[in-house]
Design an enzyme around this catalytic site. Structure first.
Site, PDB file in Angstrom:
ATOM      1  N   GLU B 362      12.076  -7.899   5.940  1.00  0.00           N
ATOM      2  CA  GLU B 362      12.425  -6.833   6.882  1.00  0.00           C
ATOM      3  C   GLU B 362      12.369  -7.300   8.328  1.00  0.00           C
ATOM      4  OE1 GLU B 362      10.145  -6.666   4.475  1.00  0.00           O
ATOM      5  OE2 GLU B 362      11.067  -5.306   3.008  1.00  0.00           O
ATOM      6  N   ASP B 419       5.378   6.487  -7.501  1.00  0.00           N
ATOM      7  CA  ASP B 419       5.255   5.089  -7.079  1.00  0.00           C
ATOM      8  C   ASP B 419       3.993   4.837  -6.258  1.00  0.00           C
ATOM      9  OD1 ASP B 419       7.282   3.849  -8.432  1.00  0.00           O
ATOM     10  OD2 ASP B 419       8.755   4.044  -6.835  1.00  0.00           O
TER      11      ASP B 419
END
Lengths: 612, 612
Positions: B362, B419
């Protein structure tokens, strides 16, 4: 060593069972990443049931080998390994991802065997290095095994960790790379090129071996080779695998990432795994005789500043770091090649073995600190406040891990001067405040800086200490206490018209403003909000009420997310709050000129008070 | 090609002058990093005065070769090169680090020739790759040269950029590594081991040459070799140098990092550099005939959702991305292997040439976006909101650069479900709000999501769009407009008792609560604060006044730094604000259960309204 060698057939059987466990758990949960579990099942079997030495009954045995699942989405595989090791029951596996279960979608230390939370990719190797350095500090011969996915090796933090592990000759650190060639949305960058992966690790100073990740003989031989030939290097097994290996409906197919097998299809998938491959045995072989780390009783320090002395809070940080480290052997420090600016170098000089130069690689620095903290150390991480932004994801994950890591960001705000905006920490408080349970401390003089380092050392959890570059005069007596959640009121009279809340550099501006205003017959209250989080709501509210509901907050930080917002939250609608803060990208210039230009000087405070 | 080759003597003379300029400027400023300038002066001379083709009179010539000073602390060397190229005057150099000068301590784009701000180390190569990709998109044969320090190569972001540059075969990208062996506080990790550096670059797929960084013949030959043999690979020159080269009081000595030569010592230092080494000439040879990028007039899109349709805002983001890209060729997209989750894959399908898969890296993704933006593109960067934290330093520097980059963070908040916390963006608004001039947008349905993508595309500057994982029902008519700084009031009556401010997922909870409360005869006002920054102060204040000064804010974000703080700031003491937000590290579980457990469900809103 081992009581008796475990057979390949037994390991194969464990691998088969890990696959079955992972499939059942994810299908029951209705979500998860079974295909990512299956690629690593054989590697996991060898690591857990042949390589690692640990006591499944005692997660706190200090000599247990450590395992970190860097590819955190394969959590069901980890939970399955725990089940096969007898740490949890097979029934537990079916609670995967339930709100009442510690078997979360990605590992967190809510499960006692988990050192650090994972699931933000590319962070595990740093934590593993932290473990490895802790092992060396404590002189305990455990190893740390980190299982990484190939996709996450695109993260630069992996290469930061790789470089530092090599620099520190962490031969007690193993990286196992599960090269299944498939990312979430497409093929990985390097696909199945295990040689390229191994080449990268070798270029970074590792001993690296490529293996077929589904061949038990290959994997076992690779670990042996590491032991024989790895020398002082950290070791990498680069394993070619297939995502979904062993189940034909998943194997090496795109489109299955993060998808559980639907219930109706599960029997067909399990049928391919039904044949036992060997005896199902596990005879743990823990190391014994290593004593647990001693936890210090509350420590204290002596502060001895001269009245009138002028000392930067960053320098006082360094002084206090040495004092707390003298008292508590768990305290260690890490810095990113700024130790002569943050003054953490004072610890290097006093206790060289407990200082780790982490070079210009802040992500890994924070990850290593998490690993050290997981092994009972109290790491103090320092660099410029601006550069802690480099590690925000790691800081966030330290929050999820509820890690006991202390951060010091120096050179906060425009008051650093000529180096310019890239070096000015102006969003650091905004970054640390949201972390649940975090503490944000902001000393304004040497006494409070020292005391706040002590408070941080005593407190369990994430603490952030914000220090300043310029020298500031000593304001407080040496025996003054600075409890977390408190504040000081260095200026107060019965007739105060406005309450000015400040901290750090701006406290000194506020005190200057108070003198000017007093001379003009307009006394103000000044609050030193050294504890930005938790903020001292009671004192601020009381002052606001006593000063006609007028509150001025002045801070060397952008206007959002810092002290101003903390005060707004504290006073709510019970006072009128005006904020002075930095509202644009600053320029280079002398500190005083910048404080003036960006509206947080004593002059601006005077003007704002008068406007009220 | 060149009108006539420049002589080595001329280059040497330029190098000598760069040294003198750098010393004079830093001594005049009283601070800066002259020793870091001197190590790179010879490299800089060859790059600027032999390799690069540019028109010193026209910074906007689209075919100018680009130069990025990744080691930003050597800014005086860059300013000196500008002076020697005739871009600025020698007199300008003496304004270094002054408040009224664009010659800042570290480069920023306040100086027109600077593409991106540097000074946070390890970011330049990513921006350079962005330039290189832009060159290819626009089919213009310029090269990008990035000068890096050796110390900053510890930053993982360098290796993210290295891997991606190789993946994209960026043969128009040159990295020049100034291996002077000295960091800020000690020797660098790899000291003078240029072969190790070169080995790392080669392992990452680069064509790398080692050189003596003070031998002009060596440097020139290395560039030639890159041209002859570099093929489709990005190229690295790894140069062994000495910090402070040419001035004996500095050369290769520790303790001089970031220190200007004191005025009394300057003549002695300059005396060592006084002998001219060749003619002082520079005949620029710019490429001509390349047309500037056309800037679109304001674009518009058609939104066509069905009433009652249920669509995730993340999916609507993807739809709108294609629509704006259809209208404006400058729009490109980047994703970190989450394109099937963020739905940026829709752009990949529609315009494959304008989508860049950046894999799980990223930091580099954001850096590349900055480079693309500097070359006139409008990049939309997407990944999970949680993982944008990985690039906070780059986002911060995009702020300093005043870059035109758009960010989309998907899967915000606990509403993602099972998650777990590592995947939940809960500090993303806190992270983006402090950036000066930034815009933070948070759509709650498909119509607003599409409209806000359009608004972001139209707006110059940093915009952040927060999208959600679950499907949400369409609330707005297709022709509804969502200007930045506005809000909507989807629920309103004359008798509203409380104003509830919400956005995204919580807007739907607020509307559910409103229905329940209406049935109980307790109507409430509901505001959709889709523009979190700037916030619609006027509408919120008016609503607060009309509802008895009672404001409830509910958000799927941690309590600090998000919508709640924005509303607190907006209403000040003119209303009583209660915040519902996530206040602890969440667990895995079903979305509805998490919204309930962490206190932001319709039920909690009903209870909080009643409590008011």
């Amino acid at each position: 060593m081992k009581p008796m060698p475990i057979s390949i057939d037994t390991l194969k059987e464990k691998g088969r069972r890990l696959r079955i466990d992972s499939l059942k758990a994810t299908t029951e949960a209705g979500s998860g990443h079974p295909s990512s579990c299956l690629s690593a099942a054989d590697l996991m079997s060898v690591v857990f049931f042949n390589e690692m030495r640990f006591d499944p009954k005692d997660p706190s045995n200090p000599a247990n080998d450590r395992f970190i699942l860097s590819k955190g989405h394969a959590a069901p595989l980890l939970w399955s390994a725990y089940a096969e090791a007898g740490i949890i029951s097979e029934k537990d596996l079916l609670t995967l991802r339930r709100l009442d279960s510690n078997l979360e979608g990605h590992p967190t230390p809510r499960m006692p065997w988990v050192d650090v939370a994972s699931g933000s990719l590319g962070q595990g190797l740093s934590a593993g290095l932290g473990n490895a350095l802790a092992a060396r500090l404590d002189n305990i011969p455990y190893n740390t095994y980190v299982l990484l996915g190939d996709g996450e090796c695109a993260e630069g933090s992996v290469w930061e960790a790789a470089a530092l592990a090599s620099y520190y000759k962490a031969s007690n650190l193993y990286a196992i790379i599960d090269v299944n060639g498939l990312g979430q949305s497409q093929r990985t960058m390097d696909s199945f090129d295990v040689n390229r992966f191994a080449g990268k690790f070798r270029a970074f100073g590792w001993f690296a071996v490529t293996v077929d990740g589904h061949s038990y003989a290959d994997i076992l031989e690779a670990f042996d080779k590491c032991r024989r030939e790895g020398g002082t290097q950290p070791r990498a097994l680069v394993a070619k695998t297939f995502k979904g290996k062993g189940v034909s409906m998943l194997e090496n197919l795109e489109g299955w990432h993060g998808k559980a097998i639907p219930k109706p299809d599960l029997p067909k998938a399990l049928a391919e795994l039904e044949q036992p491959l060997g005896p199902n045995e596990f005879n743990p072989n823990p190391r014994t005789g290593f004593s647990k780390q001693q936890v210090e009783a509350t420590i204290d320090i002596l502060v001895a500043r001269q009245p009138g002395e002028s000392v930067a809070t960053r320098e006082a940080y360094g002084d206090a770091l040495v004092k707390v480290a003298d008292k508590d052997r768990r305290i260690v420090a890490l810095d990113g090649d700024t130790k002569n600016s943050t003054f953490s170098e004072k610890l290097l000089k006093a206790h060289p073995d407990r200082f780790f130069e982490m070079f210009i690689a802040e992500q890994n620095m924070v990850g290593v600190a998490m690993g050290l903290a997981a092994r009972g150390k109290i790491p103090f991480v320092s660099t410029f406040a601006a550069f802690l932004t480099r590690a925000y994801d790691q800081i966030r994950m330290a929050g999820v891990s509820q890690s006991n890591v202390k951060f010091c960001g120096s050179h906060a705000g425009v008051s650093i001067g000529e180096d310019g905006p890239s070096q000015m920490g102006l969003e650091d408080m905004a970054m640390f405040r949201p972390i649940p349970g975090s503490v944000v401390l902001y000393p304004s003089d040497a006494v409070s800086a020292e005391r706040l380092v002590l408070e941080a050392a005593r407190r369990r959890g994430i603490c952030y200490i914000r220090t300043s570059r310029p020298k500031t005069s000593v304001l407080y007596a040496n025996d003054e206490q600075f409890p977390i959640g408190g504040s000081k009121v260095p200026k107060k009279s019965a007739n105060d018209r406005v309450t000015v809340v400040a901290a750090g550099i701006t406290l000194h501006e506020a005190l200057k403003a108070a003198s000017k205003l007093e001379a003009e017959g307009m006394p103000i209250r000044v609050i030193d909000a050294y504890s930005v989080k938790p903020i001292d709501t009671r004192t601020i509210l009381a002052a606001a009420q006593e000063t006609g509901g007028r509150v001025l907050v002045v801070e060397d930080h952008y206007e959002e997310g810092g002290l101003g917002d903390a005060v707004l939250e504290a006073v709510g609608n019970q006072a009128s709050v005006v904020k002075l803060a930095v509202r644009e990208i600053p320029r280079s210039g002398p500190p005083e000129a910048l404080i003036e230009k960006y509206g947080i000087s004593s002059g601006h405070i005077v003007a704002a008070v008068k406007k009220f």
